[in-house]
Structures are given as structure tokens and as C-alpha cells.
Design an enzyme around this catalytic site. Sequence first.
Site, PDB file in Angstrom:
ATOM      1  CD  GLU A  53      -2.404  -0.908   2.867  1.00 38.66           C
ATOM      2  OE1 GLU A  53      -2.005  -0.096   3.668  1.00 38.66           O
ATOM      3  OE2 GLU A  53      -2.978  -2.112   2.979  1.00 38.66           O
ATOM      4  CG  ASP A  64      -2.243   7.457   9.032  1.00 37.16           C
ATOM      5  OD1 ASP A  64      -2.206   6.004   8.893  1.00 37.16           O
ATOM      6  OD2 ASP A  64      -2.199   8.083   8.050  1.00 37.16           O
TER       7      ASP A  64
END
Length: 274
Positions: A53, A64
Site C-alpha cells: 500500500e 495514522d
Amino acid sequence: MSGNIELLNATLARARNENRAALIGYLPAGFPTVDGGIRACTALLEGGCDVVEVGLPHSDPVLDGPVIQTADDIALRGGVRIADVLRTVREAHAATGAPVLVMTYWNPVDRYGVERFAAELADAGGAGCILPDLPVEEAGAWTKAAEQHSLATVYVVAPSSRDERLAKITAAGSGFVYAASLMGVTGTRESVGLEAKDLVARTRAATELPVCVGLGVSSAAHAAEVATFADGVIVGSAFVKRLLAAADDLEAGLADVRTLAGELASGVRRAAGA
């Protein structure tokens, strides 16, 4: 040129036929530089990852943790653009023949142009997109473009997702389902968490798509643990940490991520007794 959803499907099926989980690596484009990031993504695939990815760096990456935020900041300060993300996909795929996806928040795609982004991702040989913040109810434009260009649309499910919501999300997706094993943001954990196994079981009850677990895997032992119950193991922050630790020596960083990919690949195979 059409995208590579069939390559992604075949890669995940091959891992299943080998009685093991697939290993999926993640790195943001443009980190530590555009060229360095391309080499790092290639190193992950050559080291043992089945799929990579490529993150599209974002100024407010809500999913994140601090490690990936740090890498995103470095990439953004370096001036990374969507063209660089697509170049990363193109070159990592061309170098290895492996499926490469983009993981991105929705706003950059929407601003760039949905059809344009899908067409250019397919032209780069991309296999699809992971869209963690796009509600399925608002995904019509993307779904149409993705299907037209043979791209997978991967949605994220979480332990908080109720069964009826899991059914709706998985029915709209393709490629695989990204199961966030813990509530909160990404980052390596000492333990992958008991919630992951339950989430995978509930998700599998709703879909025949492979269910791949991310958010917390950082070692061969973690990978082996997750591989006993998931179709894929997703690792991001642990790779980013290796590159951050070797900030002044790209070659050492590349060697470290390649080694880690090999260790994690051994972990998913060990879980299967392969």
C-alpha cells in the site's frame, strides 16, 4: 489501461492456496524522498511482502499514529504531489510485478477529480484504493470510476462496527476488507489485541472477501499471531520506524526494511506451518 484488481485477487488467492496469510506492507509516498520511497516500496516487495500500500501523505491523517504522521510531514515538506504517488505505484509495480494499492483519505481524491484519479491510478498499474474515511453511502462516484477502471475499493472496518454495518460496508467493497484490530490510530503495539480475532470472525460472517488485519503488527511473532485467524497481515508503522531510524543512511534503511519484510514473511508462513 485497466487496473490490477485481478492481480490483487490472484495474489491473495495464491496465499490462501499456500495455507497462509498474505503479507501487506505500507509506506507513504515521498518518504524519505520520492526516489527513496520508490526504492523502499520495492524493497518491501522483494523482501517478502505480497502486496504494498502506497500512502498519499495528508496534513491531517486522522487514522495514522505519530510514526506515520512524522513520515507524512517529511514527504509533504519535500513537496510530494499526487503525481509522485502515482509514479511510486507505477515503478514499484513495474519493478516487481506485484499488486500495489494507494491508501488515501477522500479529500485529495475528490479535489483531484474522481475519474481522473481512477484513470491515472489504473494507467500506473495500480490495483485499487483503500479509503478509510469514505462512507459507503457517499461512494457512488468513486465506485463507478473504480469499476470502470478495474480497481479494487477497500474499506476499513473497526471493532466498533455493528454486524449490520459490516454487512453494508463489505457488500460495497472489493479486493479485501481492512480490519482495524484496535480502536484508535495506527502504530505498533506490544500485543495485537483480542478484539482483532472477534472482528475478523464477524466480518467473515458478512462477506467472502479476504479479511486483512492492520494497526499494531510490528514483529514476526505478531504476524504469526494474526496469521492464525486473518487472511492477510498489514504492517506499516514498523517499516516507517526502520526508515526513520536510518534517516542519515538510506541504504541502511532499505536493508532494514527488506530484512523486516523477510522476518514478517517468515512469521506468516510459520503460522501456517509452511
